[in-house]
Design a protein around this motif. Structure first.
Motif, PDB file in Angstrom:
ATOM      1  N   GLU A  67      28.039  15.982 -24.365  1.00 24.20           N
ATOM      2  CA  GLU A  67      27.193  16.914 -25.296  1.00 24.20           C
ATOM      3  C   GLU A  67      28.046  18.194 -24.860  1.00 24.20           C
ATOM      4  N   HIS A  68      28.383  18.759 -25.844  1.00 23.67           N
ATOM      5  CA  HIS A  68      29.179  20.085 -25.890  1.00 23.67           C
ATOM      6  C   HIS A  68      28.298  21.046 -25.642  1.00 23.67           C
ATOM      7  N   VAL A  69      28.156  21.478 -24.442  1.00 21.43           N
ATOM      8  CA  VAL A  69      27.296  22.604 -23.715  1.00 21.43           C
ATOM      9  C   VAL A  69      27.700  23.911 -23.524  1.00 21.43           C
ATOM     10  N   GLY A  70      28.988  24.224 -24.102  1.00 27.25           N
ATOM     11  CA  GLY A  70      29.400  25.523 -24.119  1.00 27.25           C
ATOM     12  C   GLY A  70      30.742  25.750 -24.283  1.00 27.25           C
ATOM     13  N   ASN A  71      31.420  26.837 -24.159  1.00 27.19           N
ATOM     14  CA  ASN A  71      32.530  27.224 -24.311  1.00 27.19           C
ATOM     15  C   ASN A  71      33.077  28.164 -23.093  1.00 27.19           C
ATOM     16  N   GLY A 100      31.468  25.360  -4.258  1.00 27.84           N
ATOM     17  CA  GLY A 100      30.316  25.958  -5.077  1.00 27.84           C
ATOM     18  C   GLY A 100      30.634  26.247  -6.441  1.00 27.84           C
ATOM     19  N   LEU A 101      31.929  26.457  -6.852  1.00 31.94           N
ATOM     20  CA  LEU A 101      32.277  27.048  -8.107  1.00 31.94           C
ATOM     21  C   LEU A 101      33.007  26.062  -8.864  1.00 31.94           C
ATOM     22  N   PHE A 102      32.818  26.185 -10.150  1.00 29.79           N
ATOM     23  CA  PHE A 102      33.630  25.702 -11.209  1.00 29.79           C
ATOM     24  C   PHE A 102      34.707  26.348 -11.407  1.00 29.79           C
ATOM     25  N   ALA A 120      32.686  29.791 -12.793  1.00 32.77           N
ATOM     26  CA  ALA A 120      31.209  29.697 -13.201  1.00 32.77           C
ATOM     27  C   ALA A 120      30.423  28.914 -12.157  1.00 32.77           C
ATOM     28  N   SER A 121      29.337  29.261 -11.833  1.00 31.75           N
ATOM     29  CA  SER A 121      28.414  28.440 -11.302  1.00 31.75           C
ATOM     30  C   SER A 121      27.831  27.156 -12.097  1.00 31.75           C
ATOM     31  N   ASP A 122      27.723  27.343 -13.149  1.00 35.56           N
ATOM     32  CA  ASP A 122      27.314  26.558 -14.223  1.00 35.56           C
ATOM     33  C   ASP A 122      28.249  26.346 -15.350  1.00 35.56           C
TER      34      ASP A 122
END
Length: 520
Positions: A67-71, A100-102, A120-122
């Motif tokens: 699933e393409h969830v964002g950019n 804890g971070l991406f 980002a965290s998400d």
């Protein structure tokens, strides 16, 4: 922009998927994949070059359905590609997870941003504005941490500035201060492959007692290959795999060519796989790939003496038909992450009004570096894209873009006696046009793309038909709008545009499927 209808149909002519993996894994313009597994979920990013939003983020729980969830780059200032020429911009991101971070690290070529790290965290966002890294002069950066938390950036040392601009110095590495945005030492040279050209796309992994350095070499065209070395420290020295290259389609009659730029990941059943880029070629000569570089996947095993062995990349496209309709009725939004614009954000160009998508032309067409164009990736070799356009107050239409010098489409505008429709093909500065006058606006514009018909597919160009209200204006040889001919790093993006005045679009429809027709 609302996706009001998306459905799959079983009537596709494609063969069933027999491979363990569907391939391409993520179809259409999705090159240079990088993947990370966090808490049972996979996140994958790819390159976007001059398009915005930049760096799509895909999510999966099984490595099969994505699933393409964002950019990552939702705002122009995050990557600053407004002056980046075609073939420049957002190159080869790497996604990793730490404390804890991406993290996504990327080089933005021909931009003041240079090498930059987003967090980002998400992964769906929002992502940070990004921290530029001083002291990293190259492309395709990788990010890894050792056991004491030291961060290493390993990259392809293609110089982007200074006296050595344009020269390539192989694979280099530096320790970095991510918070401070700087290298902590002078670059050290690492293992740079077997001697093939353009060593690039390094990724560094810890497995057991060894650190593994996986790179691409041979160039991202037909000579592309994956090679690997290992050592006991992240800084080397590294010893090459005796069976390098680990994977390549070079010189072999395989349906997926240009395979390389790989990232390794654990699979849900505990085995290993690599995601990598490749192209689907058409015709007996395998000379042309209309969709550009896509994301593929293949299995990976480890020998008793600790070396990886890659399985061949199998073509196993999903057989379902994809039907997607975007309507712009009241309540629609501009938030779907799959829309793209050229060096601009789609939301800055398009607005929704009275059930229509509205674009305001600036007196320029697709030959301009910043056209008023909003589109989506072509994802299938068989594709039909249509849009209904009202040009009572302007001129615009439907187009497929490779870059400023390679595009095609259908444009409408009000003229004497009705709506004048112009089909246009632009190839490296050469232009041909076909005209038709229809009674009134709005009109339905349609682009159809089909693989070459059997039994004579040798030339390898897909057939592209340009139609208005069902009337054929032109039929083109798609060889001239492929990765090989346009020499672009992107695939086809198909969308709507305005050249001048106010242009209103009623809907945007995409139907795509796999398989090769048996008749012309």
């Amino acid at each position: 922009m609302d996706r009001t209808t998306t459905e799959s149909a079983a009537e596709s002519a494609a063969a069933p998927v027999t491979s363990r993996w569907p391939n391409p894994l993520i179809p259409g313009f999705n090159p240079d994949p990088s993947v990370v597994l966090v808490d049972g979920t996979y996140y994958l990013v790819t390159s976007t070059f001059e398009y915005l939003p930049g760096i799509p983020v895909y999510r999966s729980t099984d490595l099969l359905v994505w699933e393409h969830v964002g950019n990552v780059a939702q705002r122009p200032e995050q990557v600053a590609v407004e002056r980046a020429p075609a073939r420049c911009g957002v190159y080869a991101p790497t996604i990793r997870y730490h404390d804890g971070l991406f993290h996504v690290i990327v080089t933005v070529v021909a931009s003041p941003r240079g090498c930059v790290v987003f967090t980002a965290s998400d992964p769906a966002g929002p992502w940070s504005e990004g921290t530029p890294l001083q002291g990293v002069d190259g492309i395709d950066p990788d990010l890894a941490w050792d056991d004491d938390g030291t961060a290493y950036v390993t990259y392809s040392a293609l110089r982007l500035s200074g006296a050595d601009v344009g020269r390539h110095f192989g694979i280099e590495q530096v320790r970095v201060d991510l918070a401070g945005g700087k290298a902590l030492e002078s670059p050290r040279p690492l293992w740079s492959g077997t001697g093939l050209r353009f060593p690039e796309a390094p990724h560094l992994y810890r497995r057991g007692d060894f650190w593994y350095l996986v790179i691409a070499e041979g160039g991202t065209e037909r000579g592309h290959a994956v090679s690997v070395a290992r050592g006991t420290s992240p800084t080397g020295p590294f010893v090459g795999h005796p069976a390098n290259p680990l994977l390549s389609a070079s010189g072999r009659p395989l349906p997926v060519q240009n395979t390389g730029h790989a990232d390794l990941v654990r699979t849900p059943d505990g085995t290993w796989a690599m995601v990598l880029l490749g192209v689907r070629t058409l015709g007996d000569a395998q000379a042309f790939s209309p969709l550009g570089r896509e994301t593929f996947i293949t299995g990976l095993e480890w020998t008793d003496d600790g070396w990886p062995v890659a399985s061949p990349v199998e073509l196993a496209a999903r057989p379902d038909t994809e039907r997607t309709v975007f309507s712009f009725e009241d309540g629609a939004t501009l938030d779907d992450p799959g829309w793209l614009a050229v060096r601009d954000i789609p939301g800055a160009l398009a607005r929704l009004r009275s059930g229509r998508l509205v674009l305001e032309g600036r007196g320029v067409g697709l030959e301009d570096p910043r056209p008023v164009f909003v589109g989506r990736r072509q994802r299938h070799l068989n594709a039909t894209v249509s849009a209904t356009v009202d040009v009572s107050d302007g001129a615009g239409g439907l187009a497929a873009r490779c870059d400023e010098r390679h595009h095609l489409g259908i444009e409408a505008q009000t003229g004497d006696g009705g709506t004048v429709v112009t089909a246009r093909a632009v190839l490296a500065g050469l232009r041909q046009e076909w005209r038709l006058t229809l009674p009134a606006s709005p009109v339905e514009l349609r682009i159809e793309m089909r693989p070459p018909a059997q039994p004579s597919p040798a030339l390898g160009g897909d057939r592209i038909r340009l139609l208005a209200d069902g009337t054929l204006l032109a039929e083109l040889d798609g060889r001239y709008w492929t990765t090989e001919t346009s020499a672009s790093f992107t695939g086809r993006v198909i969308g709507v545009y305005a050249r001048e005045g106010t242009v209103r679009f009623g809907d945007y429809r995409y139907t795509g499927w796999e398989g090769t027709p048996t008749a012309a």
